[in-house]
Enzyme design. Sequence first.
Site, PDB file in Angstrom:
ATOM      1  N   ASP A  13       0.825  -1.338   0.044  1.00 20.13           N
ATOM      2  CA  ASP A  13      -0.167  -0.021  -0.039  1.00 20.13           C
ATOM      3  C   ASP A  13       0.951   1.287  -0.129  1.00 20.13           C
ATOM      4  O   ASP A  13       2.224   0.951  -0.002  1.00 20.13           O
ATOM      5  CB  ASP A  13      -0.991   0.168   1.112  1.00 20.13           C
ATOM      6  CG  ASP A  13      -0.552   0.202   2.695  1.00 20.13           C
ATOM      7  OD1 ASP A  13       0.845   0.210   2.655  1.00 20.13           O
ATOM      8  OD2 ASP A  13      -0.904   0.482   3.489  1.00 20.13           O
ATOM      9  N   CYS A  49       3.137  -3.154   3.993  1.00 20.21           N
ATOM     10  CA  CYS A  49       2.008  -2.099   4.429  1.00 20.21           C
ATOM     11  C   CYS A  49       2.829  -1.312   5.601  1.00 20.21           C
ATOM     12  O   CYS A  49       4.147  -1.498   5.803  1.00 20.21           O
ATOM     13  CB  CYS A  49       0.760  -2.669   5.003  1.00 20.21           C
ATOM     14  SG  CYS A  49       0.829  -3.526   6.214  1.00 20.21           S
ATOM     15  N   THR A  77       2.829  -1.321   8.735  1.00 23.14           N
ATOM     16  CA  THR A  77       3.495  -2.260   9.902  1.00 23.14           C
ATOM     17  C   THR A  77       3.683  -3.777   9.273  1.00 23.14           C
ATOM     18  O   THR A  77       4.342  -4.547   9.908  1.00 23.14           O
ATOM     19  CB  THR A  77       2.373  -2.384  11.117  1.00 23.14           C
ATOM     20  OG1 THR A  77       1.194  -2.984  10.446  1.00 23.14           O
ATOM     21  CG2 THR A  77       2.157  -1.111  11.649  1.00 23.14           C
ATOM     22  N   HIS A 102      10.332 -23.643   9.249  1.00 25.06           N
ATOM     23  CA  HIS A 102       9.158 -24.436  10.300  1.00 25.06           C
ATOM     24  C   HIS A 102       7.729 -24.251   9.623  1.00 25.06           C
ATOM     25  O   HIS A 102       6.996 -25.185   9.699  1.00 25.06           O
ATOM     26  CB  HIS A 102       9.041 -23.905  11.579  1.00 25.06           C
ATOM     27  CG  HIS A 102      10.541 -24.424  12.251  1.00 25.06           C
ATOM     28  ND1 HIS A 102      10.428 -24.098  13.800  1.00 25.06           N
ATOM     29  CD2 HIS A 102      11.578 -24.899  11.987  1.00 25.06           C
ATOM     30  CE1 HIS A 102      11.695 -24.420  14.140  1.00 25.06           C
ATOM     31  NE2 HIS A 102      12.418 -25.054  13.134  1.00 25.06           N
ATOM     32  N   HIS A 105       7.095 -30.511  11.125  1.00 26.80           N
ATOM     33  CA  HIS A 105       6.492 -29.405  10.548  1.00 26.80           C
ATOM     34  C   HIS A 105       5.178 -29.461   9.459  1.00 26.80           C
ATOM     35  O   HIS A 105       4.393 -28.761   9.659  1.00 26.80           O
ATOM     36  CB  HIS A 105       7.318 -28.331  10.312  1.00 26.80           C
ATOM     37  CG  HIS A 105       8.325 -28.035  11.165  1.00 26.80           C
ATOM     38  ND1 HIS A 105       8.259 -27.580  12.411  1.00 26.80           N
ATOM     39  CD2 HIS A 105       9.961 -28.425  10.986  1.00 26.80           C
ATOM     40  CE1 HIS A 105       9.318 -27.407  13.024  1.00 26.80           C
ATOM     41  NE2 HIS A 105      10.239 -27.902  12.373  1.00 26.80           N
TER      42      HIS A 105
HETATM   43  C1  RB5 Z   1      -1.745   2.722   6.617  1.00 30.77           C
HETATM   44  O1  RB5 Z   1      -1.767   3.976   7.345  1.00 30.77           O
HETATM   45  C2  RB5 Z   1      -1.620   1.647   7.665  1.00 30.77           C
HETATM   46  O2  RB5 Z   1      -2.462   1.315   8.550  1.00 30.77           O
HETATM   47  C3  RB5 Z   1      -1.247   0.288   6.915  1.00 30.77           C
HETATM   48  O3  RB5 Z   1      -0.079   0.406   6.325  1.00 30.77           O
HETATM   49  C4  RB5 Z   1      -0.903  -0.700   7.690  1.00 30.77           C
HETATM   50  O4  RB5 Z   1       0.068  -0.576   8.350  1.00 30.77           O
HETATM   51  C5  RB5 Z   1      -2.048  -1.630   8.301  1.00 30.77           C
HETATM   52  O5  RB5 Z   1      -1.697  -2.643   8.902  1.00 30.77           O
END
Ligand code: RB5
Length: 154
Positions: free
Chosen positions: A16, A73, A75, A106, A141
């Site tokens: 994203d 993304c 996180t 694993h 596994h």
């Molecule tokens: C976008 O702001 C953020 O929420 C997205 O990239 C991600 O981290 C969601 O899990």
Amino acid sequence: MDYQVGEIVKLAIGADHAGYYLKEQIKEYLKSKNIDFKDYGTFKIESCDYPEFAYKVGQSILNQEVDLGILICGTGIGMSITANKIKGIRAALVHDEQTAKLSRQHNNANVLCLGGRIISEEQAKKIVDIWLYTSFEGGRHEKRLKLINQLTGL
Ligand code: RB5
């Protein structure tokens, strides 16, 4: 399809807006290693929704257009939540080299999720490298992966 190290691998990559910059860096890295990939977007930094790209990359693996996927993304969490809802996808959210290795050994992870706002470009390259060059160990596994499918219907 199970990927083992040594096979010719083709990757799908998606991100994203929060993962866009790291996606472009990883693409350059893959090119330098002659690793083939298909980019499912996003292709711009404007705000967009991560599930769309997780879905596209997951489908590309299920359709056997590619062997493995990388999703980024902010996180890595949203991508991993979405990808793991797709039957046949085993997505691992990885922040370090050890979990990169273990997610292949694993868990036979077929999608690597990264946090573009969490890890550095250098760390991401190290993780991608280890992840691509580590094989699934099978054995005990394998039984556990089958159990995931049995218990969840996925
Ligand atoms: C976008 O702001 C953020 O929420 C997205 O990239 C991600 O981290 C969601 O899990």
